[in-house]
Scaffold this motif. Structure first.
Motif, short mmCIF file in Angstrom:
data_model
loop_
_atom_site.label_atom_id
_atom_site.label_comp_id
_atom_site.label_asym_id
_atom_site.label_seq_id
_atom_site.Cartn_x
_atom_site.Cartn_y
_atom_site.Cartn_z
N UNK A 230 2.74 18.81 5.14
CA UNK A 230 4.15 18.73 4.76
C UNK A 230 4.48 17.49 3.94
N UNK A 231 3.53 16.56 3.81
CA UNK A 231 3.77 15.34 3.06
C UNK A 231 3.72 15.61 1.56
N UNK A 232 4.45 14.83 0.77
CA UNK A 232 4.30 14.96 -0.70
C UNK A 232 2.90 14.53 -1.12
N UNK A 233 2.44 15.07 -2.22
CA UNK A 233 1.11 14.71 -2.76
C UNK A 233 1.26 13.55 -3.74
N UNK A 234 0.38 12.56 -3.62
CA UNK A 234 0.43 11.45 -4.55
C UNK A 234 -0.16 10.19 -3.96
N UNK A 235 0.06 9.07 -4.65
CA UNK A 235 -0.42 7.76 -4.20
C UNK A 235 0.69 6.74 -4.41
N UNK A 236 0.86 5.82 -3.47
CA UNK A 236 1.93 4.84 -3.50
C UNK A 236 1.38 3.49 -3.07
N UNK A 237 1.81 2.42 -3.74
CA UNK A 237 1.26 1.09 -3.49
C UNK A 237 2.36 0.13 -3.04
N UNK A 238 2.02 -0.73 -2.09
CA UNK A 238 2.94 -1.76 -1.62
C UNK A 238 2.21 -3.10 -1.55
N UNK A 239 2.93 -4.17 -1.86
CA UNK A 239 2.38 -5.53 -1.82
C UNK A 239 3.26 -6.38 -0.91
N UNK A 240 2.63 -7.21 -0.09
CA UNK A 240 3.33 -8.12 0.81
C UNK A 240 2.70 -9.51 0.69
N UNK A 241 3.51 -10.54 0.64
CA UNK A 241 3.02 -11.92 0.64
C UNK A 241 3.30 -12.54 2.00
N UNK A 242 2.26 -13.11 2.60
CA UNK A 242 2.37 -13.74 3.91
C UNK A 242 2.07 -15.23 3.79
N UNK A 243 2.34 -15.97 4.86
CA UNK A 243 2.22 -17.43 4.79
C UNK A 243 0.78 -17.91 4.64
#
Length: 540
Positions: A230-243
């Motif tokens: 049931x999920x959409x098809x594709x690719x998704x990117x996320x970036x997080x900066x930590x200490x």
């Protein structure tokens, strides 16, 4: 037996199996020596089939322990060998790459025999207060500095405990009675699970768990695949900066739906650190899978079949650090992984993912001793603390809640009983929640001092001081954290530091990010926050 009757019969046995592992976990909670286990529930317990596939886990416990243990049992089977397994055996390791990510977690696995037939395995994990070396902190430059390493080996054979191993442990740790006591608690935990399982099988008339395992795996796998479809098809990117330790660290995740699987790749994440903040891939995978299951299949039982469709890949980097990288604080960035993955999922499923929260526990390990010229006692004290959760799409974030680890709040009385420290203040932190249509959860303010005539060194394990939890869909960021002495001296977020006699350590834990436009917040909800003291001053 009709198909319907068989279905009901199997479901009843499945529920019985879950009650078995819950009693297994309760045994560890009730008999553990370490406050982190006894008071906070930093543990896991589960039952596995003869092939090492997890059938059921206890609800009590943390995702980092449960999901790593699901893979670790396979390492035990490969290392010990079926021909060397006997009734009454118990196996142990704290290998970070074959266990749960760092040396402080002890994993024990016990084969369960019904007569001469191996019917399964019980496994459990708990965090112990000390493993020697530099102590629980980020200052080690390799795993060899971080404490004693126990390869996969026998803690007991045919019911006889390995006395040489116990002697080696006592010689290498600062809190020998606590650590050895926890080893025996872990072994007892598995024994209780085994006894209850055999009693259940005899009552029902089962010779093996094969049919029940097939029933469990078939249904959970089918349900999980239905959700993935049931999920959409594709690719998704996320970036997080930590200490990071002394410089910021970039974490990056790309989530991709691939037919019947969902994969997260951590390419683009910063490289291996020289400090003990690296994460073995087994722990990264545990929390990445947890994040995906929380959104895709939160109501489907956690076992081998429901975990298998969620996969992880990564080049060598800080989230996939090979031996002998220092990994003592693997939980700090490991606890950031769910927010990192959820940030990618938020692009695939807009309007359904909570904002970022404090993420990593603000653990503090205190090594307390008498001040110069004073009499007193020494103690090693571990205290878990939680900041605020991010706001949810339709609800405020939870205050001072350990997401994603799930550990419980440690009562200050239990901490003070462990050694000569005084908790002078522990309260919700006003104005720490990110504003939004739904506000984030509040952090805490905690003040800790050595008891009169004492001082302590402490290992800081903090993050979100330079990089606050981010809001989502227009919500504001939560307040960043802060660590200082009561005279205003700022302290580092990570590493061993000193609190002299007469001073207090003051911690301001981060608040969770808000969700949605603050202008859309219900005026009554905002008034209620002011009434409770959650908002003050300019935030009104």
């Amino acid at each position: 037996m009709s198909d319907q009757t068989r279905e009901i019969h199997m479901q009843v046995m499945w529920n019985r199996l879950i009650s078995v592992v819950e009693e297994q976990a309760m045994t560890l909670l009730r008999t553990a020596f370490s406050t982190s286990v006894r008071e906070a529930g930093d543990l896991s317990a589960g039952v596995f089939d003869p092939a090492g596939r997890m059938l059921a886990q206890a609800v009590t416990g943390t995702p980092g322990h449960v999901n790593t243990m699901a893979e670790a049992v396979l390492h035990f089977i490969a290392e010990i060998g079926r021909e060397n397994m006997f009734p009454g055996d118990t196996y142990v390791t704290n290998d970070p790459w074959q266990g749960t990510g760092h040396l402080h977690d002890i994993t024990m696995v016990s084969p369960s025999f019904k007569g001469d037939t191996l019917v399964g395995f019980f496994a459990c994990t708990a965090h112990v207060v000390d493993v020697g070396g530099r102590g629980f902190g980020a200052d080690g430059k390799s795993v060899y500095e971080e404490g004693i390493q126990i390869p996969i080996m026998k803690f007991a054979e045919r019911g006889v405990v390995n006395a040489d191993l116990v002697r080696i442990l006592r010689t290498n740790v600062r809190e020998a009675n606590q650590v050895v006591g926890d080893f025996y608690s872990l072994a007892a935990c598995n024994d209780v699970g085994h006894n209850r399982l055999i009693a259940m099988m005899e009552e029902i008339g089962l010779d093996t768990l094969d049919d029940l395992g097939d029933f469990i795996f078939a249904r959970t796998r089918a349900a999980t695949l239905e959700r993935i479809a049931a999920l959409p098809r594709g690719a998704w990117t996320n970036v997080m900066v930590t200490d990071g330790y002394d410089t910021p660290v970039k974490l990056m995740a790309t989530l991709e739906t691939r037919g019947e699987t969902v994969n997260v790749d951590f390419g683009g994440t910063d490289g291996i650190s020289r400090w003990g903040i690296n994460v073995p891939i087994i722990y990264t995978k545990a929390y990445a899978c947890y994040a995906m299951k929380c959104v895709v299949a939160p109501d489907i039982p956690n076992n081998w079949a429901s975990l298998e469709p969620f996969t992880v890949s990564s080049p060598e980097n800080i989230l996939n650090a090979p031996r002998p990288a220092p990994v003592s604080l693997r939980h700090v960035f490991g606890h950031m992984v769910p927010d990192l993955v959820l940030g990618a999922l938020a692009q695939a499923l807009p309007g359904k993912i909570l904002a970022e929260g404090s993420g990593a526990l603000w653990n503090i390990h205190m090594s307390v001793r008498p001040a110069a010229g004073q009499d007193g006692r020494r103690a090693e004290i571990l205290m878990f603390n939680s900041g605020g959760m991010g706001a949810r799409p339709e609800q405020d974030g939870l205050n001072a809640t350990a997401f994603p680890s799930g550990v419980m709040t440690m009562p200050i009385e239990a901490t003070e009983h462990t050694g000569p420290v005084v908790i002078w203040r522990k309260e919700l932190r006003p104005d720490s929640a990110g504003d939004g249509q739904y506000r984030g959860g509040l952090g805490q303010i905690i003040e800790i001092a050595p008891a009169e005539g004492h001082e302590f060194d402490f290992s800081a394990m903090f993050d979100r001081i330079q990089n606050a939890p981010r809001g989502r869909d227009g919500g504001q960021n939560g307040a960043p954290g802060m660590a200082a002495l009561d005279d205003g001296t700022r302290l580092k977020p990570k590493g061993w530091q000193h609190v002299p006699a007469g001073r207090k350590l003051v911690l301001h834990l981060p608040g969770g990010g808000g969700y949605g436009d603050p202008a859309l917040r219900d005026p009554q909800a905002r008034a209620n926050d002011i009434l409770k003291g959650y908002l003050s001053g300019d935030r009104k």
